[in-house]
Design a protein around this motif. Structure first.
Motif, short mmCIF file in Angstrom:
data_model
loop_
_atom_site.label_atom_id
_atom_site.label_comp_id
_atom_site.label_asym_id
_atom_site.label_seq_id
_atom_site.Cartn_x
_atom_site.Cartn_y
_atom_site.Cartn_z
N MET A 34 8.33 11.93 31.52
CA MET A 34 9.53 12.58 31.01
C MET A 34 9.27 13.01 29.58
O MET A 34 8.34 12.52 28.92
N GLY A 35 10.08 13.93 29.10
CA GLY A 35 9.87 14.38 27.73
C GLY A 35 10.91 15.36 27.27
O GLY A 35 11.92 15.58 27.94
N TRP A 36 10.62 15.94 26.11
CA TRP A 36 11.55 16.86 25.45
C TRP A 36 10.82 18.10 24.95
O TRP A 36 9.73 17.99 24.38
N TYR A 37 11.45 19.23 25.14
CA TYR A 37 11.05 20.48 24.54
C TYR A 37 12.22 20.93 23.65
O TYR A 37 13.33 20.44 23.77
N ARG A 38 11.94 21.89 22.79
CA ARG A 38 13.01 22.49 22.01
C ARG A 38 12.79 23.99 21.88
O ARG A 38 11.66 24.47 21.97
N GLN A 39 13.90 24.68 21.66
CA GLN A 39 13.84 26.13 21.53
C GLN A 39 14.85 26.59 20.51
O GLN A 39 16.06 26.34 20.67
N ALA A 40 14.36 27.25 19.47
CA ALA A 40 15.22 27.84 18.46
C ALA A 40 15.49 29.29 18.84
O ALA A 40 14.70 29.90 19.57
N PRO A 41 16.58 29.89 18.37
CA PRO A 41 16.89 31.28 18.70
C PRO A 41 15.74 32.22 18.37
O PRO A 41 15.19 32.17 17.27
N GLY A 42 15.36 33.03 19.33
CA GLY A 42 14.30 34.00 19.12
C GLY A 42 12.90 33.44 19.18
O GLY A 42 11.93 34.16 18.93
N LYS A 43 12.79 32.15 19.51
CA LYS A 43 11.48 31.52 19.56
C LYS A 43 11.20 30.96 20.95
O LYS A 43 12.11 30.78 21.76
N ARG A 45 10.08 28.14 23.79
CA ARG A 45 10.31 26.73 23.99
C ARG A 45 8.99 25.99 23.80
O ARG A 45 7.97 26.35 24.39
N THR A 46 9.00 24.96 22.96
CA THR A 46 7.77 24.23 22.66
C THR A 46 7.97 22.73 22.87
O THR A 46 9.09 22.21 22.76
N LEU A 47 6.87 22.07 23.13
CA LEU A 47 6.90 20.64 23.37
C LEU A 47 7.25 19.90 22.08
O LEU A 47 6.71 20.19 21.02
N VAL A 48 8.12 18.90 22.22
CA VAL A 48 8.43 18.01 21.10
C VAL A 48 7.72 16.68 21.31
O VAL A 48 6.98 16.21 20.45
N ALA A 49 7.95 16.07 22.45
CA ALA A 49 7.34 14.77 22.75
C ALA A 49 7.39 14.55 24.25
O ALA A 49 8.30 15.02 24.93
N GLN A 50 6.41 13.82 24.73
CA GLN A 50 6.36 13.49 26.15
C GLN A 50 5.80 12.10 26.33
O GLN A 50 5.05 11.60 25.48
N MET A 51 6.17 11.49 27.45
CA MET A 51 5.72 10.13 27.73
C MET A 51 5.42 10.03 29.21
O MET A 51 6.24 10.44 30.05
#
Length: 120
Positions: A34-43, A45-51
């Motif tokens: 499981m993990g987390w990605y993030r996406q800012a407006p106009g950018k 989606r990139t990985l933040v952390a995964q486990m």
């Protein structure tokens, strides 16, 4: 069918902390990670952390030392503790679960996202 319920986003001042949670429910045969990605407006989606289910972790360079990912296998829940938040951490945060299907193949489910806004 698998559902992911995210919570914990919000507005925080720079230097503050937030804790995101994501609980998976439904027809879960087996979890690979499981993990987390993030996406800012106009950018993108990139990985933040995964486990992984074995406990190994991977972090984006920009969050190392500030964010910590953890997982409760029994509850199918992943957490992201975010400390020393910066305005550049502002984004929609999306959790995912990578499942192992009965066929042995992998499948990834995504949450709807939770907004994190860090004010300067």
């Amino acid at each position: 069918q698998v559902q992911l319920a995210e919570s914990g986003g919000g507005l925080v001042q720079a230097g503050g902390s937030l804790r995101l949670s994501c609980a998976a429910s439904g027809s879960i045969f087996s979890i690979n990670g499981m993990g987390w990605y993030r996406q800012a407006p106009g950018k993108e989606r990139t990985l933040v952390a995964q486990m992984s289910i074995s406990g190994s972790t991977n972090y984006a360079e920009s969050v190392k030392g500030r964010f910590t990912i953890s997982m409760d296998n029994a509850k199918h829940t992943v957490y992201l503790q975010m400390n020393s938040l910066k305005p550049e951490d502002t984004a929609g945060y999306y959790c995912y679960v990578k499942r192992i299907l009965a066929s042995g193949s992998f499948y990834t489910d995504w949450g709807q996202g939770t907004q994190v806004t860090v004010s300067s």
